[in-house]
Design a protein around this motif. Sequence first.
Motif, PDB file in Angstrom:
ATOM      1  N   THR A   1      32.691  47.853  21.124  1.00  0.00           N
ATOM      2  CA  THR A   1      32.823  47.494  22.537  1.00  0.00           C
ATOM      3  C   THR A   1      31.716  46.499  22.862  1.00  0.00           C
ATOM      4  O   THR A   1      30.537  46.808  22.697  1.00  0.00           O
TER       5      THR A   1
ATOM      6  N   LYS B   1      29.772  43.588  25.535  1.00  0.00           N
ATOM      7  CA  LYS B   1      29.373  43.534  26.941  1.00  0.00           C
ATOM      8  C   LYS B   1      30.353  42.754  27.805  1.00  0.00           C
ATOM      9  O   LYS B   1      30.721  43.186  28.883  1.00  0.00           O
ATOM     10  N   LYS B   2      30.768  41.580  27.325  1.00  0.00           N
ATOM     11  CA  LYS B   2      31.660  40.730  28.117  1.00  0.00           C
ATOM     12  C   LYS B   2      33.109  40.913  27.678  1.00  0.00           C
ATOM     13  O   LYS B   2      33.388  41.000  26.485  1.00  0.00           O
TER      14      LYS B   2
ATOM     15  N   LYS C   1      37.584  44.770  26.310  1.00  0.00           N
ATOM     16  CA  LYS C   1      36.218  44.637  25.790  1.00  0.00           C
ATOM     17  C   LYS C   1      36.112  45.190  24.374  1.00  0.00           C
ATOM     18  O   LYS C   1      35.058  45.160  23.774  1.00  0.00           O
TER      19      LYS C   1
ATOM     20  N   ASN D   1      25.333  41.796  21.499  1.00  0.00           N
ATOM     21  CA  ASN D   1      26.259  42.090  22.586  1.00  0.00           C
ATOM     22  C   ASN D   1      27.003  43.420  22.465  1.00  0.00           C
ATOM     23  O   ASN D   1      27.860  43.722  23.285  1.00  0.00           O
ATOM     24  N   THR D   2      26.686  44.232  21.468  1.00  0.00           N
ATOM     25  CA  THR D   2      27.355  45.524  21.283  1.00  0.00           C
ATOM     26  C   THR D   2      26.882  46.536  22.321  1.00  0.00           C
ATOM     27  O   THR D   2      25.689  46.733  22.509  1.00  0.00           O
ATOM     28  N   LYS D   3      27.859  47.153  23.002  1.00  0.00           N
ATOM     29  CA  LYS D   3      27.557  48.222  23.950  1.00  0.00           C
ATOM     30  C   LYS D   3      27.816  49.589  23.321  1.00  0.00           C
ATOM     31  O   LYS D   3      27.102  50.548  23.579  1.00  0.00           O
TER      32      LYS D   3
END
Length: 64
Positions: A14, A16-17, A24, A56-58
Amino acid sequence: MKKEYQYEVGDIVTLKKPHPCGSKEWEILRVGADFRLKCIGCGHQIMIARKIVEKNTKDLKKKA
């Protein structure tokens, strides 16, 4: 402190953007210096640098 993830083929990452389609979540198809990711929403595939994915990994869901 940033979480360290173990990326493997088949995992769902997942970011962020969101992708323009609204999703996502991306499936990892290839791991290395570059990742090949497939959008879960529309199936679009991209090649992206590992550094960008790590930054950017959530969340990371392991394959079943």
